[in-house]
Design an enzyme around this catalytic site. Structure first.
Site, short mmCIF file in Angstrom:
data_model
loop_
_atom_site.label_atom_id
_atom_site.label_comp_id
_atom_site.label_asym_id
_atom_site.label_seq_id
_atom_site.Cartn_x
_atom_site.Cartn_y
_atom_site.Cartn_z
N ALA A 192 8.08 1.11 16.51
CA ALA A 192 7.97 -0.18 17.21
C ALA A 192 9.35 -0.79 17.41
O ALA A 192 9.57 -1.97 17.14
CB ALA A 192 7.07 -1.13 16.42
N GLY A 211 7.43 7.74 11.34
CA GLY A 211 8.60 7.81 12.19
C GLY A 211 9.51 8.98 11.87
O GLY A 211 10.74 8.85 11.91
N HIS A 230 -0.54 2.89 6.66
CA HIS A 230 0.60 3.74 7.05
C HIS A 230 0.54 5.12 6.40
O HIS A 230 0.95 6.10 7.02
CB HIS A 230 1.92 3.06 6.67
CG HIS A 230 2.32 1.95 7.58
ND1 HIS A 230 1.76 0.70 7.52
CD2 HIS A 230 3.24 1.90 8.59
CE1 HIS A 230 2.30 -0.08 8.45
NE2 HIS A 230 3.20 0.63 9.11
N ASP A 239 8.04 -3.18 4.50
CA ASP A 239 8.36 -3.09 5.93
C ASP A 239 7.66 -4.24 6.67
O ASP A 239 7.32 -4.12 7.84
CB ASP A 239 7.92 -1.73 6.48
CG ASP A 239 8.45 -1.44 7.88
OD1 ASP A 239 9.48 -2.02 8.26
OD2 ASP A 239 7.81 -0.64 8.61
N ALA A 269 2.39 -0.96 13.26
CA ALA A 269 3.78 -1.39 13.50
C ALA A 269 4.20 -2.30 12.37
O ALA A 269 3.58 -3.34 12.15
CB ALA A 269 3.87 -2.13 14.83
#
Length: 382
Positions: free
Chosen positions: A139, A219, A250, A273, A307
């Protein structure tokens, strides 16, 4: 002024002391003793546990504020004070990928005002970007992604008065290994992530000096039998620190358990995060330049992918205990001492140790947060 805390257990760095009393003198930790002198001033938390204040090394925002905004009140007020409700007493505000001046503005705010934090203490800055690959942008806006240059780091560090502690990059980008060597020599921790690197490229980054992996699994290139990728490198490189977002969205608990078994609690860093929506109701919010929808305990892009997060660190600790993948002592270590060690600030936070500031939390038998203390004074009560 001296007082003693009475509790059922005290989570020290490498042992759990049962019962007894912990001395607090002039806002600093003293010694643990089995008994105290008659007439001593005692703070009674019988039936509960004392742990070091949690250390958040990867957090974008909280309570409506975001590091990206580069606002003194947002970071030193809203985020800093709000994080006490999450059990966090030390943190690294973490802007996303941006242009040079945007990130420099964050450095200036933190470098000039970090001592004004009204709650959790600002221990440095983490740049999650901009030296990432567009293929694993997550994101973040790919238009700002670029090869790492030392002149940028040096300019940011000057503005930050040395407070830039950690910076993320993709090791496959041109010039990354040379940058890693020079950056680590200057005292900056390099974290590898938002990368499509091969196993060989990832390991080369570690050999050059990188020591942290940005939100493991998310990611980054995955692991297969033919190409172990970033994930394979994480599992096979000792003495490196693997960040994990344990919100249940996640990373599945089983995947987190594998990382913990391979790395150990002394090399797994629980992070959130989290974005500005953490601590706020569901609805639409901005993450950097992207609109996300907060619902069902997470922040979602229009594509349906997660995100950032709205996780709190106290919840991450409780989750890994409740999932049965970590003992309470391991969970607390992964949210206090290990993150502090990963960015070289364990000399000032992350553990109960004589002489350190008495930043600690009180937990009940279900490992829910009861209270947060800074410098020996209660600053939050659930």
């Amino acid at each position: 002024m001296t007082y003693y805390i009475k509790a059922d257990q005290f989570f020290y760095a490498y042992e759990t002391k049962k019962g007894g009393f912990l001395e607090i003198t002039d806002g600093k930790f003293g010694e643990w003793t089995e008994e105290t002198a008659a007439g001593a001033d005692i703070l009674d938390y019988s039936g509960q546990s004392i742990a070091p204040g949690l250390v958040e090394t990867h957090i974008h925002g909280f309570g409506g504020a975001d590091a990206q905004d580069a606002e003194v009140e947002g970071i030193m007020g809203t985020m800093s004070e709000g994080l006490l409700s999450a059990g966090v007493t030390s943190f690294l505000p973490s802007p996303l990928t941006d242009d040079h001046e945007g990130l420099k503005a964050v450095c200036t705010v933190v470098g000039e005002h970090y001592q004004e934090a009204r709650g959790a203490k600002v221990r440095g800055i983490f740049f999650e970007g901009p030296f990432f690959t567009e293929e694993k942008k997550g994101a973040q806006n790919p238009k700002y992604m670029r090869d790492a240059k030392m002149w940028e780091l040096e300019d940011w560090q000057e503005a930050a008065h040395g407070m830039l502690k950690k910076i993320g990059l993709a090791p496959e980008r041109d010039g990354s290994e040379d940058f890693i060597r020079k950056a680590t020599e200057s005292g900056v921790v390099i974290a590898l992530g938002h990368s499509n690197a091969t196993y060989k490229q990832a390991v080369a980054g570690v050999q050059a000096g990188a020591s942290v992996w940005v939100h493991t699994f998310n990611g980054m290139s995955g692991m297969t039998h033919q190409e172990p990728g970033m994930v394979g490198a994480i599992l096979n490189t000792p003495n490196t620190y693997a960040e994990l977002i344990c919100d249940g969205h996640h990373v599945r608990p089983e995947a987190a358990e594998i990382v913990m078994k391979m790395k150990g609690a002394d090399h797994v860093v629980l992070i959130t995060d989290s974005m500005r929506a953490a601590g706020l109701p569901d609805g639409p919010y901005m993450l950097g330049e992207y609109e996300v929808e907060v619902r069902d305990g997470a922040a979602w892009l229009p594509t349906g992918r997660p995100a950032a997060s709205i996780l709190t660190l106290k919840t991450a600790v409780k989750n890994v205990i409740d999932w049965g993948i970590a003992t309470p002592a391991e969970a607390i270590m992964m949210a206090s001492l290990t993150p502090a060690k990963s960015v070289n600030i364990d000399d000032v936070c992350g553990q109960i140790k004589p002489g350190l500031s008495a930043d600690f939390i009180v937990l009940d038998n279900d490992f829910d947060l009861v209270a947060t203390y800074l410098d020996g004074e209660k600053r939050y009560e659930a």
